[in-house]
Design a protein around this motif. Sequence first.
Motif, mmCIF file in Angstrom:
data_model
loop_
_atom_site.group_PDB
_atom_site.id
_atom_site.type_symbol
_atom_site.label_atom_id
_atom_site.label_comp_id
_atom_site.label_asym_id
_atom_site.label_seq_id
_atom_site.Cartn_x
_atom_site.Cartn_y
_atom_site.Cartn_z
ATOM 1 N N ILE A 31 0.835 -1.201 0.000
ATOM 2 C CA ILE A 31 0.000 0.000 0.000
ATOM 3 C C ILE A 31 0.869 1.250 0.000
ATOM 4 O O ILE A 31 0.579 2.212 -0.715
ATOM 5 C CB ILE A 31 -0.958 -0.006 1.218
ATOM 6 C CG1 ILE A 31 -2.021 -1.088 1.034
ATOM 7 C CG2 ILE A 31 -1.609 1.351 1.420
ATOM 8 C CD1 ILE A 31 -2.898 -1.309 2.246
ATOM 9 N N ASN A 32 1.941 1.239 0.779
ATOM 10 C CA ASN A 32 2.820 2.407 0.854
ATOM 11 C C ASN A 32 3.554 2.664 -0.454
ATOM 12 O O ASN A 32 3.800 3.808 -0.811
ATOM 13 C CB ASN A 32 3.817 2.254 1.995
ATOM 14 C CG ASN A 32 3.150 2.360 3.338
ATOM 15 O OD1 ASN A 32 2.078 2.938 3.475
ATOM 16 N ND2 ASN A 32 3.768 1.784 4.346
ATOM 17 N N VAL A 38 -4.376 -0.155 -10.038
ATOM 18 C CA VAL A 38 -5.439 -1.027 -10.516
ATOM 19 C C VAL A 38 -5.787 -2.078 -9.460
ATOM 20 O O VAL A 38 -6.956 -2.365 -9.203
ATOM 21 C CB VAL A 38 -5.036 -1.718 -11.844
ATOM 22 C CG1 VAL A 38 -6.077 -2.710 -12.276
ATOM 23 C CG2 VAL A 38 -4.790 -0.675 -12.924
ATOM 24 N N ASN A 39 -4.790 -2.635 -8.820
ATOM 25 C CA ASN A 39 -5.016 -3.687 -7.825
ATOM 26 C C ASN A 39 -5.165 -3.137 -6.404
ATOM 27 O O ASN A 39 -5.240 -3.920 -5.464
ATOM 28 C CB ASN A 39 -3.866 -4.700 -7.857
ATOM 29 C CG ASN A 39 -3.883 -5.536 -9.112
ATOM 30 O OD1 ASN A 39 -4.947 -5.823 -9.653
ATOM 31 N ND2 ASN A 39 -2.712 -5.916 -9.572
ATOM 32 N N MET A 40 -5.204 -1.834 -6.256
ATOM 33 C CA MET A 40 -5.252 -1.241 -4.917
ATOM 34 C C MET A 40 -6.509 -1.655 -4.156
ATOM 35 O O MET A 40 -6.456 -1.896 -2.951
ATOM 36 C CB MET A 40 -5.162 0.283 -4.995
ATOM 37 C CG MET A 40 -4.969 0.937 -3.646
ATOM 38 S SD MET A 40 -3.561 0.301 -2.695
ATOM 39 C CE MET A 40 -2.210 1.005 -3.585
ATOM 40 N N ALA A 41 -7.640 -1.774 -4.826
ATOM 41 C CA ALA A 41 -8.876 -2.181 -4.143
ATOM 42 C C ALA A 41 -8.732 -3.594 -3.575
ATOM 43 O O ALA A 41 -9.145 -3.861 -2.443
ATOM 44 C CB ALA A 41 -10.055 -2.109 -5.099
ATOM 45 N N LYS A 44 -6.421 -3.417 -0.520
ATOM 46 C CA LYS A 44 -7.099 -2.854 0.643
ATOM 47 C C LYS A 44 -8.093 -3.848 1.242
ATOM 48 O O LYS A 44 -8.238 -3.939 2.453
ATOM 49 C CB LYS A 44 -7.801 -1.551 0.278
ATOM 50 C CG LYS A 44 -6.832 -0.412 0.071
ATOM 51 C CD LYS A 44 -7.541 0.882 -0.228
ATOM 52 C CE LYS A 44 -6.546 2.010 -0.413
ATOM 53 N NZ LYS A 44 -7.203 3.274 -0.735
ATOM 54 N N ARG A 45 -8.773 -4.608 0.377
ATOM 55 C CA ARG A 45 -9.701 -5.630 0.864
ATOM 56 C C ARG A 45 -8.933 -6.691 1.659
ATOM 57 O O ARG A 45 -9.364 -7.110 2.735
ATOM 58 C CB ARG A 45 -10.446 -6.277 -0.301
ATOM 59 C CG ARG A 45 -11.424 -7.370 0.135
ATOM 60 C CD ARG A 45 -12.172 -7.999 -1.024
ATOM 61 N NE ARG A 45 -11.346 -8.363 -2.158
ATOM 62 C CZ ARG A 45 -10.584 -9.453 -2.239
ATOM 63 N NH1 ARG A 45 -10.535 -10.295 -1.240
ATOM 64 N NH2 ARG A 45 -9.869 -9.710 -3.312
ATOM 65 N N LYS A 46 -7.782 -7.101 1.139
ATOM 66 C CA LYS A 46 -6.953 -8.088 1.832
ATOM 67 C C LYS A 46 -6.473 -7.531 3.177
ATOM 68 O O LYS A 46 -6.426 -8.251 4.181
ATOM 69 C CB LYS A 46 -5.764 -8.478 0.948
ATOM 70 C CG LYS A 46 -4.862 -9.515 1.544
ATOM 71 C CD LYS A 46 -5.536 -10.854 1.648
ATOM 72 C CE LYS A 46 -4.565 -11.899 2.142
ATOM 73 N NZ LYS A 46 -5.206 -13.164 2.402
ATOM 74 N N PHE A 47 -6.149 -6.235 3.206
ATOM 75 C CA PHE A 47 -5.717 -5.571 4.427
ATOM 76 C C PHE A 47 -6.816 -5.646 5.494
ATOM 77 O O PHE A 47 -6.562 -6.024 6.637
ATOM 78 C CB PHE A 47 -5.361 -4.111 4.132
ATOM 79 C CG PHE A 47 -4.951 -3.315 5.328
ATOM 80 C CD1 PHE A 47 -3.666 -3.394 5.825
ATOM 81 C CD2 PHE A 47 -5.860 -2.474 5.963
ATOM 82 C CE1 PHE A 47 -3.278 -2.658 6.933
ATOM 83 C CE2 PHE A 47 -5.490 -1.738 7.064
ATOM 84 C CZ PHE A 47 -4.198 -1.834 7.553
#
Length: 77
Positions: A31-32, A38-41, A44-47
Motif C-alpha cells: 500500500i505504501n 489497478v489492484n489497490m482495491a 485494501k480488501r486483503k488488508f
Amino acid sequence: MLAKMCMTFREILKKRLTRKYDQLREIENTINSADDLVNMAAVKRKFVELKSSIAELENCIDLADTMLSNDDSEKKE
C-alpha cells in the motif's frame, strides 16, 4: 489435561497470529509503495480481511488465557 490442551491451542494461535502480522506488514508495504493503482482495491480488501483475522485470533488467545486462569483457580480451591 485441560491446561495442556489450552496451552497447545494457545501456541497454535500465536503462530498463526505471527504469520498474519507478517502478511499484514507485506500488505502495508504494498500500500505504501502504491505503484499499481489497478489492484489497490484488492490490496485494501486483503488488508481489512487480515485485520479482522488478527482481531479474531487475539480474541481466541484471550479465551485460552481465561480458560487457563479459571482452570488454575479451580485447582486451588
